[in-house]
Design a protein around this motif. Sequence first.
Motif, short mmCIF file in Angstrom:
data_model
loop_
_atom_site.label_atom_id
_atom_site.label_comp_id
_atom_site.label_asym_id
_atom_site.label_seq_id
_atom_site.Cartn_x
_atom_site.Cartn_y
_atom_site.Cartn_z
N VAL A 125 16.92 6.64 -4.35
CA VAL A 125 16.03 6.26 -3.13
C VAL A 125 14.16 7.01 -3.53
O VAL A 125 14.77 8.30 -3.39
CB VAL A 125 16.06 5.99 -1.74
CG1 VAL A 125 15.61 5.80 -0.85
CG2 VAL A 125 17.34 5.40 -1.80
N ASP A 126 13.51 6.67 -3.06
CA ASP A 126 11.76 7.02 -3.57
C ASP A 126 11.08 6.50 -3.38
O ASP A 126 10.96 4.84 -3.69
CB ASP A 126 11.70 7.23 -4.85
CG ASP A 126 11.16 8.65 -4.97
OD1 ASP A 126 9.57 8.75 -4.96
OD2 ASP A 126 11.73 10.76 -4.90
N LEU A 127 9.86 6.60 -2.07
CA LEU A 127 8.74 5.18 -2.45
C LEU A 127 7.92 5.88 -3.23
O LEU A 127 7.40 4.63 -2.88
CB LEU A 127 7.75 5.96 -0.97
CG LEU A 127 6.91 5.36 0.04
CD1 LEU A 127 7.88 4.05 0.15
CD2 LEU A 127 6.61 6.09 0.50
N ASN A 128 7.83 6.79 -3.84
CA ASN A 128 6.90 6.50 -4.82
C ASN A 128 7.53 5.81 -6.42
O ASN A 128 8.57 5.87 -7.42
CB ASN A 128 6.59 7.86 -5.49
CG ASN A 128 5.79 8.15 -6.04
OD1 ASN A 128 5.22 7.23 -7.63
ND2 ASN A 128 4.75 9.18 -7.17
N PRO A 129 6.82 4.70 -7.14
CA PRO A 129 7.49 3.77 -7.57
C PRO A 129 7.86 4.86 -9.23
O PRO A 129 8.59 4.00 -9.97
CB PRO A 129 6.45 2.34 -7.78
CG PRO A 129 6.08 2.61 -6.30
CD PRO A 129 5.99 3.87 -6.14
N ASN A 130 6.92 5.14 -9.23
CA ASN A 130 7.13 5.67 -10.65
C ASN A 130 8.29 7.42 -11.11
O ASN A 130 8.41 7.10 -11.51
CB ASN A 130 5.40 6.59 -10.73
CG ASN A 130 4.56 5.75 -10.08
OD1 ASN A 130 3.85 4.60 -11.49
ND2 ASN A 130 3.41 5.73 -9.29
N SER A 139 0.74 -1.45 -0.06
CA SER A 139 0.11 0.03 0.05
C SER A 139 0.77 1.04 -0.09
O SER A 139 -0.11 2.34 -0.65
CB SER A 139 -0.72 0.02 1.14
OG SER A 139 -0.04 -0.36 2.43
N LYS A 140 2.09 1.21 0.51
CA LYS A 140 2.89 2.07 0.49
C LYS A 140 3.74 3.05 -0.10
O LYS A 140 4.10 4.59 -0.90
CB LYS A 140 4.18 1.59 1.52
CG LYS A 140 5.06 1.06 1.69
CD LYS A 140 6.45 1.25 1.95
CE LYS A 140 7.06 -0.30 1.59
NZ LYS A 140 8.17 -0.54 2.91
N HIS A 141 3.23 1.65 -1.73
CA HIS A 141 3.35 2.23 -3.06
C HIS A 141 2.27 2.65 -3.88
O HIS A 141 2.16 3.31 -4.72
CB HIS A 141 4.61 1.48 -3.97
CG HIS A 141 5.68 0.88 -2.97
ND1 HIS A 141 6.58 1.59 -2.58
CD2 HIS A 141 6.54 -0.61 -2.80
CE1 HIS A 141 7.32 0.87 -2.38
NE2 HIS A 141 7.65 -0.19 -2.36
N THR A 142 1.42 1.52 -3.65
CA THR A 142 0.16 2.31 -4.84
C THR A 142 -0.52 3.38 -4.73
O THR A 142 -1.56 3.67 -5.51
CB THR A 142 -0.95 0.40 -4.58
OG1 THR A 142 -0.99 0.57 -2.89
CG2 THR A 142 -0.73 -0.70 -4.88
N ARG A 143 -0.67 3.70 -3.08
CA ARG A 143 -0.96 5.34 -2.63
C ARG A 143 -0.94 6.07 -3.75
O ARG A 143 -1.46 7.22 -3.57
CB ARG A 143 -1.21 5.91 -1.45
CG ARG A 143 0.60 5.65 -1.24
CD ARG A 143 0.45 6.45 0.34
NE ARG A 143 2.33 6.64 0.69
CZ ARG A 143 2.30 7.29 0.80
NH1 ARG A 143 1.73 8.70 1.31
NH2 ARG A 143 3.69 7.76 1.35
N PHE A 144 0.11 6.08 -4.58
CA PHE A 144 0.27 7.44 -5.70
C PHE A 144 0.10 6.86 -6.65
O PHE A 144 -0.08 7.65 -7.46
CB PHE A 144 1.79 7.06 -6.10
CG PHE A 144 3.41 7.22 -4.58
CD1 PHE A 144 2.76 8.87 -4.21
CD2 PHE A 144 3.53 6.35 -4.23
CE1 PHE A 144 4.09 8.84 -3.46
CE2 PHE A 144 4.67 6.75 -2.60
CZ PHE A 144 4.72 8.06 -2.25
N ASN A 145 -1.37 5.75 -7.05
CA ASN A 145 -2.09 6.00 -7.93
C ASN A 145 -1.29 6.30 -9.15
O ASN A 145 -1.68 6.67 -10.08
CB ASN A 145 -2.77 6.84 -7.75
CG ASN A 145 -4.13 7.21 -6.74
OD1 ASN A 145 -4.50 5.47 -6.43
ND2 ASN A 145 -4.48 7.76 -6.39
#
Length: 816
Positions: A471-476, A413-419
């Motif tokens: 480093v970035d929490l947002n995969p995109n 969820s920590k990655h998917t929350r960036f939609n």
Amino acid sequence: MILQSFTLSASALLLVLSAVLFIVYVIFGSHKVFSRLDHLLGYCTFFYSSFLKPHSEDNGSDLDGITSVGIDPPGQANVYDATRKRLLCGREDMLTLAAAQLKFQAKQGLWSGSKPIWVDVGGGTGYNIEAMQAYLDVPTFFAAVFLVDLSPSLCEVARKRFRRLGWDVMVVCEDARTFRLEDHLGRIANARPTIRALTEYGSAHASVVYNADLITMSYSLSMIPDYYNVVDSMVRLLAPSGIIGAVDFYVQSVVETTGRNYIGGSVNRHVNWLSRVFWRAWFDCDRNGVATNRPGQDYLEYRFGTKKILNERNYLLGGIPYYIFLGCHCERAFARTQALLETVDASCTESPPLSPAKGHEIALPLLPEPALPIEIRSKAYQSAIINLSSNLPLPSTFYQNNQGRIYYDEHLSKHTRFNHDYLYAFTWEDPRVDQRLLKISDSDTILCLTSAGDNLLEYLITASPRRIHAVDLNPNQNHLLELKVAAFQALPYADVWKMFGEGHHPNFRRILTDKLSPYMSSQAFQFWMNNTGRFASSTSFYDHGGSGHAVRLIRCLARLSGLGGAVKELCKSKTRHEQQEIWSRIRPMILSRTLHWALVGTGWFLWKAAGVPANQRQMIIRDSTDAPFHDHTDHRHLTDTTGEAMWDYIVNTLDPIARETLLSEENYHYLLTLTGRYTRRCHPAYLSPKAHTKLSHPKAFSGLRIHTDELSEIIQRFAPATLTIAIIMDSMDWFSPASIDASTQVRALNRALKPKGRVLLRSAGLKPWYVGVFEKEGFAVRRVAARLPGMCVDRVNMYASTWVMTKVGDPSSVGL
């Protein structure tokens, strides 16, 4: 009985729907397709044979469907290509991806002067082989090309095709399960004397066999009754460094892939319940294996390592799901993969690599005792060990040509929350200041936040540090960095400038599949295939992402207020005096108090458009109101109902910029914001021709590692005293004073940094609350810039303060 009646009714309804769809397509289809009567008759033949003609069991043996795509060969062979070109999508994309991998291998000198062998399984009429000519020269690139199909009528059409082309393609009418290249040695030797002999993959004996360097399957796997054995035979047929490509139908829900970390991404993989029911019924009428939910795609992913996977829809007849798979051999024995795992793990954690044992001397698949503490093992290494112990392929990132992107679990969820979107299309920090303050050298090991990747590219240009951990929490955000890295490695300067200088490239999809794909992870490639319009549409690439909201808003306001011309003049000003005069006309629009109260000062806009989280917003409000601060107080109760604090903050940002920097010559940050593109005179350093020369070197990014996780998670896994610099931008502002997260991260930074290692950070506050945390955790703190009202501290001027924290001791040495 009731179930049978329901099934018959559903089948009848499906046939009616199919007929209606077919008639609509005939009437409204492309005039080019039906410019000749034989095309129309071809579609009629296809429809009759697939949905109306009775299927009798005495039409042939069980092998009649193998590698013949489930058609009635005598009835459809002559019209096969005319009907399948638009009904079977993805074949060209699969060939493009396969060709791109082969050209990459050739560039790396993989074959040492010899040529590869291609086997097209279920090749039918030979369409794939002819279509490949668009991506590489088939007659000269391959040593030998084989087409294998069980349908005599389709094979005859293929032979006519190759006679017409004048190509020496071996058409073999045979069961794919029994096909072996050794059975055709005479024909190979006579046609291509430079064929390579390879030892059988995974064999303990030294017998010499021939292997295929490329195997392709186009809409054949779902029609093969015994597809498990066929796929197994492909494992034996494929060369150790070979590539296998497949495109076929599928019907699957996301639940069926839960927990699989080796599939290379699940974008668009889920098919909703109604579509699953409909398409399975549809395929059942055509005797297609998808109807029985046979997991052909799953078995490919299990037997091969995933290089690329795409899940797409053919909307010609309502969105038929299909996948494109590109794979390679996957070694499940730890002994043979240990060297790779240890190398990747060492580069992720800055730990010394263990001495890998020789594969032939280790009993399999026993797992070794770790020689290093578990806390400095990377998550990629841990996931790989779990897979190997379960006899599963490694995560997809291990099979890429570039090991720079580190495995992460995209379903968290920590990655998917960036939609599935990035916040920053460009970086808002001034890299020139970073270099001046830190004096980065080629011996540095740097940890930095990815953002849009602009600044770390400049670090590589100016200093060539030993290692950069992005480093970035947002995969995109990391997908964007991968795209930039791939562009420099694969494209000429003109294409790189079109993409990231002008923000447009009309052929972006083509270069993505044909040029960039070998340099990208499967997840990043999926993302950009799903967003090709960001470069190819009429809007700029920089109009997208969270920051795109602000870029579009400014241009919209300029048009509505009749100041579009003034904005253009501002961006072309030749002197600061001229720029200041024009700014005085534009300022009332951008710094409108009403606008800031209604929109810009709201928490929603600040997060979506500017990437300002709630805790950082509270710091700005506290500075504006001079509210008292206590170390463990949460300031979420502070409010800015009038937007005054944010208005003052933006005024203190923009007014000095207009007065002290010249947008047309040096301030590319605001030039891009106002125009949506850079100019040849004003752009980031990484977009210069000189930078392209340096970054296009094959080893330019060998020291780059891309992590997708929280900053603290990555820092905690570094070996002690290995980092020299940590550039963490404004990430500390995101923490709440009421939590222990800041203290945990600062302590981890102290552990990972070498003595006198430095942390560079920026903050929206003049004196952030966490400065005291750094002092308690063994750092000497120094504010190197303070943006007081009227001051311009750099070309962005967005942060109230800039700090350099220097490690002077361990936390224990300061009484903790």
